[in-house]
Design an enzyme around this catalytic site. Structure first.
Site, PDB file in Angstrom:
ATOM      1  CG  HIS A  84      39.274  39.833  34.647  1.00 12.95           C
ATOM      2  ND1 HIS A  84      40.015  40.446  35.639  1.00 12.95           N
ATOM      3  CD2 HIS A  84      39.713  38.547  34.611  1.00 12.95           C
ATOM      4  CE1 HIS A  84      40.847  39.565  36.185  1.00 12.95           C
ATOM      5  NE2 HIS A  84      40.680  38.401  35.556  1.00 12.95           N
ATOM      6  CG  HIS A 102      43.841  38.592  39.086  1.00 16.47           C
ATOM      7  ND1 HIS A 102      44.209  39.437  38.062  1.00 16.47           N
ATOM      8  CD2 HIS A 102      43.413  37.450  38.488  1.00 16.47           C
ATOM      9  CE1 HIS A 102      44.011  38.835  36.899  1.00 16.47           C
ATOM     10  NE2 HIS A 102      43.522  37.628  37.131  1.00 16.47           N
ATOM     11  CG  ASP A 157      38.916  34.974  34.600  1.00 19.99           C
ATOM     12  OD1 ASP A 157      40.041  35.408  34.288  1.00 19.99           O
ATOM     13  OD2 ASP A 157      38.696  34.395  35.671  1.00 19.99           O
ATOM     14  CD  GLN A 184      48.567  33.594  37.255  1.00 18.31           C
ATOM     15  OE1 GLN A 184      47.862  33.664  36.262  1.00 18.31           O
ATOM     16  NE2 GLN A 184      48.047  33.563  38.477  1.00 18.31           N
ATOM     17  CD  GLU A 225      40.810  34.107  40.882  1.00 11.93           C
ATOM     18  OE1 GLU A 225      40.267  33.329  40.083  1.00 11.93           O
ATOM     19  OE2 GLU A 225      41.846  34.732  40.625  1.00 11.93           O
ATOM     20  CG  HIS A 259      43.877  35.787  32.258  1.00 13.87           C
ATOM     21  ND1 HIS A 259      44.979  36.211  32.971  1.00 13.87           N
ATOM     22  CD2 HIS A 259      42.816  35.942  33.077  1.00 13.87           C
ATOM     23  CE1 HIS A 259      44.611  36.595  34.180  1.00 13.87           C
ATOM     24  NE2 HIS A 259      43.297  36.445  34.265  1.00 13.87           N
TER      25      HIS A 259
END
Length: 425
Positions: free
Chosen positions: A57, A210, A309, A152, A213, A59
């Site tokens: 995971h 996701h 992450d 997102q 969260e 970005h």
């Protein structure tokens, strides 16, 4: 004659004095006292040899952008999302590619040779998607980069996100992503899970969302994800990332939830460094740490991995691509200090995420790819304790990175001349 033999290895499962033979990029022998010669022989001297680290995971479109266009002063998830929204109009493909390739250099040096990266598709230009598809091809000889189409700003909440997501998949993105807890309502969140799982099933793709969260114990989209996984036949191909709301959920509800996840074959990815940094920001004391229930999920038979992450981006100002740092934090926050639990923490950054990503040829058995990492440690737990130096990193049997031993020189009367920090046997 073989291409490479790494002798006197300790393996993560505890086997010692093992020789690993490599021919044509694959492991052809894993045994004691291998009766063969090779063009290159390396003496591991009893140190740990592992398969590469895997980050399930990340970005990469935002990595190394810390301070652009400003710093996240509150340190919250929501300010990070808002800050990323400010940065997106300023992004260029060249800048994204440059930062991503720089991070991949770090990763290779750390023995991190497989990464699943979420890429934001809510920008209709799909600049980040095009950039990371280019990076994926550029690093293919040494890093397996798997991309997730990640809305997102919410696939239903953000105008045009559904169309953008489909376009990204058509361009070659590998995995369907989502963020149900960021939709306008719980109902829309559940609807987004349904639509995304159906889309993945139609295309034969994996899913990585996701999910929950949040510190809100009533954010329960993981339940919808487990249900939709079974309904459309995606068992074993779906992952829920973060799951931080589970940290705050009622124990009785969790006792129902975990069997549902196990039944659907839904895996989980915790992100220890980021979860404990972003969660609990609205608490005074006691302050929740936010990381999901890793030991409990493992005990229930659910595959759990750890992810990096973020690295120097709007959400996290630190990071260096070191998955042992991630495992180290996960071990502490999860209170996973038994021998078996420490082994599970090492697996959470190696074999378990490799399984979640569906990596082929991963492992230390005969026939597997000769992707190896020699660490300055004598066991998996010691590697976590020391965040061990990666002495050598091989991809398909070819050396791609090396680092000198991390030994300190001492000038103390009557004491040894150096110290390596390895535990005495």
């Amino acid at each position: 004659m073989l291409d490479l033999i790494v002798r006197h290895c300790t393996l993560p499962d505890g086997r010692q004095n093992i020789d690993i033979g490599v021919q044509a990029g694959r492991i052809v022998a894993v045994e004691t006292a291998l009766a063969a010669t090779a063009a290159e022989e390396v003496d591991a001297e009893g140190m740990l040899v592992s398969s590469p680290f895997v980050d399930s995971h990340f970005h990469m479109d935002s990595t190394l952008s810390y301070g652009l266009p400003r710093v996240n002063e509150s340190g919250t998830l929501l300010e990070g999302i808002a800050l990323w929204g400010e940065l997106k109009p300023l992004l260029t493909q060249d800048a994204i590619v440059e930062r991503a390739l720089a991070y991949c250099d770090w990763a290779a040096a750390r023995g991190l040779l497989a990464i699943r990266s979420h890429v934001d598709i809510c920008d209709p230009r799909l600049l980040a998607t095009e950039a990371l598809l280019h990076v994926r091809e550029k690093v293919k000889p040494y890093i397996d980069l798997q991309l997730v189409a990640f809305p997102q700003d919410g696939v239903l909440r953000s105008k045009g996100a559904k169309e953008n997501l489909v376009r990204a998949l058509d361009m070659g993105v590998d995995v369907v992503g989502g963020i149900p807890h960021f939709e306008r309502t719980m109902a829309e969140g559940a609807e987004s899970v349904r639509w995304l799982c159906e889309l993945a099933a139609e295309r034969g793709l994996r899913v990585d969302m996701h999910c929950d969260e949040s510190d809100d114990p009533l954010s329960r989209h993981i339940e919808s994800l487990a249900y939709e996984t079974q309904r459309v036949g995606l068992n074993g191909r779906v992952n829920g990332s973060h799951l931080t709301s589970m940290h705050s959920m009622d124990n009785y509800y969790v006792s129902k939830l975990l069997p549902l996840m196990r039944e659907a074959g839904v895996s989980a990815i915790a992100n220890p460094l980021i979860n404990i940094t972003l969660q609990g920001r609205h608490d005074t004391y006691p302050k929740r740490r936010g990381m999901t229930r890793v030991p409990e999920m493992l005990a229930a038979g659910i595959d759990v991995a750890f992810g990096q992450d973020c690295c120097m981006d709007p959400w996290y100002s630190l990071g260096s691509g070191d998955m042992l740092e991630v495992a180290h934090m996960g071990l502490h926050v999860g209170q996973m200090t038994s021998r078996n639990a420490m082994r599970q923490c090492f697996e959470a950054v190696t074999s378990t995420p490799a399984k979640i990503l569906g990596l082929e040829g991963y492992g230390l058995e005969v026939g597997c790819n000769a992707d190896l990492v020699l660490l300055q440690a004598r066991s998996a737990s010691e590697a976590i304790r020391l965040r061990a130096t990666r002495l050598k990193v091989w991809k398909r049997g070819t050396l791609i990175a090396s680092t000198p031993r991390a030994d300190a020189v001492l000038s103390l009367a009557g004491r040894p001349g150096s110290v390596s920090f390895l535990a005495s046997r």
